[in-house]
Design an enzyme around this catalytic site. Structure first.
Site, mmCIF file in Angstrom:
data_model
loop_
_atom_site.group_PDB
_atom_site.id
_atom_site.type_symbol
_atom_site.label_atom_id
_atom_site.label_comp_id
_atom_site.label_asym_id
_atom_site.label_seq_id
_atom_site.Cartn_x
_atom_site.Cartn_y
_atom_site.Cartn_z
ATOM 1 N N ASP A 245 -20.254 -88.748 -106.946
ATOM 2 C CA ASP A 245 -18.971 -88.453 -106.341
ATOM 3 C C ASP A 245 -18.948 -88.987 -104.898
ATOM 4 O O ASP A 245 -19.894 -88.772 -104.138
ATOM 5 C CB ASP A 245 -18.782 -86.936 -106.350
ATOM 6 C CG ASP A 245 -17.430 -86.514 -105.822
ATOM 7 O OD1 ASP A 245 -16.416 -86.943 -106.393
ATOM 8 O OD2 ASP A 245 -17.395 -85.747 -104.839
ATOM 9 N N GLU B 24 -18.852 -93.706 -107.448
ATOM 10 C CA GLU B 24 -17.442 -93.682 -107.049
ATOM 11 C C GLU B 24 -17.462 -94.307 -105.657
ATOM 12 O O GLU B 24 -17.840 -93.659 -104.687
ATOM 13 C CB GLU B 24 -16.913 -92.247 -107.008
ATOM 14 C CG GLU B 24 -15.428 -92.191 -106.706
ATOM 15 C CD GLU B 24 -14.909 -90.760 -106.546
ATOM 16 O OE1 GLU B 24 -13.790 -90.495 -106.978
ATOM 17 O OE2 GLU B 24 -15.620 -89.922 -105.966
#
Lengths: 715, 103
Positions: free
Chosen positions: A357, A394
């Protein structure tokens, strides 16, 4: 029972050398960190650079007050590590934590407070959030209690599946949301065990990799907001707010209250592997649940604030994550912490890969500046234990760093390709000027990943964060009122189109168009080069009623409604067919970007572009039609995909195939079900070999094959 | 109360009878017995628990262990568990892979 030979061997280190607080102890081993069962006792090891003293606090399981507080003798400290073995503990029935004493001086980064009991950053289990949604007793000082975990799971013959990255079909889902809906009909809804019962569904769908939203222990009850319409409590449902990085979320386990969450999760993984499905975890190393200076002290903040967090010169928290704090990932100690954590999940849980993330943060220096050669990313890429795991970034963060295509990859890292999502969405909607970029995206984004191959690109159209596929074709605007933030949260640039009415409608034409648009999206996704990722439920048109940020919605907005498996059987069948088709055609999964080189056995290039006229693609701004033909190295491996985002139909001239081969129809999203898709290998030969009428807003998929015998009327 | 564990074969069933408390201290005995039972190759492993008055999480671990240790086509039956014990097993979701029976 007969004693085994090893039990007869005496170990000197199984005997105490000291007594502290009435407990028999000896100096522990600094490594590994955490609480580890050793002969006769438990070895506790914790790092703190600036602590002046450290105390181990032991509770009888569930008791509010400690049963023992054992200060580490000075001679048990090695470097900045406090390590002690305590003998005679019933390790299954204790909880523990630490009190760290030291300076409280936020300007220099230190926030020691010996009144607080702190979680062990290496705790393998956490007690305190054992049952999802149960409101914690806020009067208790120590909410997230570290527990000792045995590592005795019997993995049998489970080994990593080692599916080549380019062959993956990723399915992104949420452990709780997947089976929490009453329609799931599982024995333990919303848990690892519940998900395990749905393995046959996943297998039948055809996916071979499941990507789980965060499963590290988090506190779903730390959201103070309520739904403004209903007054119901809102949750931290997604779980991007880690409390403990080594512990699986107890509330995701039917057995969490018994401390069995580790075994339950491992059983799920073992069975997924047996079904040919890999497991990727969505991991959140960019921030923690401790927030900024207003947030709670749980672990890092009290153990070594200045080491674990990026701090401004004034001692405040840098906020590149958008959530209050930023983990100091490239500090050498924290780097090792991240590495230890991932090794733990691979070695002790057989995890196959990780999606990071806001991974751009992992490339920032201690003061927040982006590093050209981030040591953490390099370390993870080359680590022996992680060597064959998938690493997916990401590749952006909330501090404005956007590295899609530029993420430091070290030959290992793949990326969520946000540009793929934006381009294909824009094309599907019918925007002008997109055709050229669409070609680049479906060919594996060679502009972004020229040296890294197509498997560096994780292609997706939807993910947990944003509209579902059904909502993408049903809403022009987000409808996030239920989140209690006046619809100000969630993304505004969705590239969505409602097909003529905002939200649910009885208009059969609009509903038919929406179904077609969803099929178009799936057809493009599964015929693109790169790793396709499907959001759970998109295969059955799961809706969030236009909410594009359901991070706080633990209810029907987020849960997978299993009644839709029957209600939307047409879309499910189409999705299964597309996944199966991808498996049949190696050329769609080629790791090399196409070059236009002619395959000699067929006389066709590996990739060629077409428009209404064969060999004549229309790259103009007003063009909304593009066809691509891929030619593999096998005899039959020719795939033609025509994508028409125009609101009018077009007569396609098909490229000629070499001798004996003819075009066969696999899918036409403009056709009524069941004629919208065929069984791979049993496609229907076209009557008029040279032409095909593609309907408005439709995708047509043809295969060029030598045999012309499968002239089937039924799919 | 210490745990007593006995193992016997009755036709095509391996019977493990437990009496006492199944906790962290006593579970290793149960583990070892399960390993033996798994080696017998019978179609059913029946765990008689009427004499178990208390089961800690260690006991639950043992049942998970048992489930993993036997072959896929072997049925594990837990027989006669008192209500607090059988409730624990059900809550943990183990009743889908282990047959709970009163007698």
């Amino acid at each position: 029972m007969t004693e085994t030979r090893s039990e007869q061997v005496l170990r000197v280190d199984a005997y105490p050398t000291h007594e502290v607080g009435g407990y028999r102890v000896r100096a522990g081993k600094p490594f590994p960190f955490g609480a580890n069962v050793v002969p006769g006792g438990v070895s506790f090891s914790v790092f703190s650079d600036q602590a002046t003293s450290m105390t181990l606090v032991i509770f009888k399981r569930g008791e509010p007050e400690p049963m023992a507080e054992l200060e580490f003798p000075e001679e048990f400290r090695t470097g900045s590590v406090f390590a002690m073995t305590v003998f005679g503990l019933d390790h299954e029935n204790i909880e523990y934590g630490y009190r760290a004493d030291g300076p409280y001086d936020p300007v220099t980064g230190h926030r020691f407070d010996a009144r607080q009991v702190l979680s062990d950053p290496y705790a393998r289990l956490i007690a305190g959030r054992d049952v999802w949604g149960v409101e914690p007793d806020r009067s208790r000082g120590y909410q997230y209690r570290s527990r000792v975990c045995l590592q005795d799971f019997d993995w049998g013959d489970d080994t990593p599946l080692g599916i080549p990255a380019e062959d993956l079909v990723v399915y992104e889902t949420h452990v709780r949301g997947f089976t929490r809906h009453p329609s799931s009909q599982v024995t333990a809804p919303g848990t690892f065990a519940g998900l395990r019962e749905k393995i046959p569904y996943l297998k039948e769908l055809g996916i071979n990799c499941i990507e789980l939203l965060p499963v590290f222990e988090f506190d779903e009850s730390d959201n103070p907001r309520t739904n403004p319409e209903t007054g119901e409590q809102l949750f931290d449902y997604w779980g991007y707010n880690t409390v403990s990085f080594f512990a699986p979320k107890a509330g995701y386990a039917a057995t969490g209250r018994y401390g069995m969450q580790g075994d339950e999760f491992r059983t799920l993984i073992k069975d997924l592997h047996a079904a040919g499905i890999e497991v990727i975890l969505d991991v959140v190393f960019n921030h923690t649940a401790e927030g900024n200076e207003q947030g709670p002290t749980i672990s890092f903040k009290g153990l070594d604030n200045a080491t674990y967090y990026m701090l401004t010169p004034e001692g405040y928290y840098f906020n590149f994550s958008g959530t209050g704090n930023t983990v100091n990932c490239n500090h050498p100690v924290v780097r090792n912490y991240v590495l230890d954590c991932l090794r733990h999940w691979v070695a002790d849980y057989h995890i196959d890969g990780f999606r990071f993330d806001l991974a751009a943060i992992l490339g920032r220096a201690l003061d927040g500046t982006p590093l050209p050669n981030p040591p953490l990313l390099e370390l993870l890429a080359y680590d022996p234990v992680l060597r064959h795991t998938k690493l997916i970034a990401e590749a952006w963060d909330a501090g404005g760093l956007y590295e899609v295509g530029n993420f430091p990859a070290y030959g290992r890292w793949a990326e969520w390709n946000g540009k793929y999502r934006d381009t294909v969405r824009s094309f599907l909607k019918g925007d002008p000027g997109v055709t050229g970029e669409l070609a680049t995206r479906i060919a594996g984004s060679p502009d972004l990943y020229a040296t890294r191959g197509t498997a560096a690109s994780v292609n997706f159209l939807t993910a947990h964060d944003g509209f579902t596929l059904a909502d993408l074709v049903s809403y022009n605007d987000k409808h996030n009122e239920a989140n209690g933030e006046n619809n100000n949260d969630g993304a505004n640039d969705n590239n969505s189109w409602n097909c003529g009415a905002e939200g649910p409608t009885d208009d059969p034409e609009i509903n038919a168009l929406r179904t077609r648009q969803m099929k178009n999206a799936l057809a493009i996704l599964f015929t693109s080069q790169g790793i396709p990722m499907l959001l759970a439920g998109d295969e059955v048109a799961r809706t969030q009623q236009g909410n594009n940020n359901t991070y706080c919605q633990d209810n029907e907005l987020s849960w997978f409604d299993w009644d839709q498996v029957d209600d939307n059987a047409e879309l499910l069948r189409f999705t299964r067919g597309m996944i199966e088709f991808r498996k049949h055609h190696r050329e769609l999964r080629s790791t090399a970007h196409p070059t236009g080189q002619v395959r000699e056995h067929l006389g066709l290039p590996d990739i060629s572009w077409h428009g209404e006229r064969a060999w004549q693609p229309d790259w103009s701004a007003e063009s909304r039609l593009l066809a691509v033909a891929r030619c593999g190295t096998g005899d039959d491996d020719v795939v033609y995909v025509a994508m028409n985002a125009h609101w009018e139909s077009h007569d396609l001239e098909l490229p000629a195939l070499p001798g004996g081969r003819s075009w066969h129809l696999f899918a036409d999203t403009g056709a009524e079900a069941p004629y919208d898709i065929r069984t791979p290998g049993a496609e229907q030969e076209l009557d008029n070999a040279g032409k095909y009428l593609i309907g408005p807003r439709s995708v047509v998929i043809l295969v060029g094959r030598a045999n012309a015998s499968d002239d089937l009327d039924t799919p | 109360m210490p745990l007593s564990v006995s193992l016997s074969i009755e036709g095509d069933t391996t019977v493990i009878e437990l009496t006492g408390e199944l906790d962290a201290k006593t579970a290793p005995d149960f583990h070892r017995t399960i390993e033996k039972a798994a080696g017998h190759g019978t179609q059913t492993v029946e765990i008689r628990m009427a004499g178990v008055g208390y089961m800690a999480s260690a006991g639950l671990r043992s049942l998970v262990f048992a489930q993993q240790k036997v072959a896929n086509d072997v049925t594990i039956k837990v027989v006669g568990a008192i209500e607090p014990v059988s409730r624990t097993i059900r809550t943990a979701g183990l009743d889908r892979s282990i047959v709970l029976s009163d007698e």
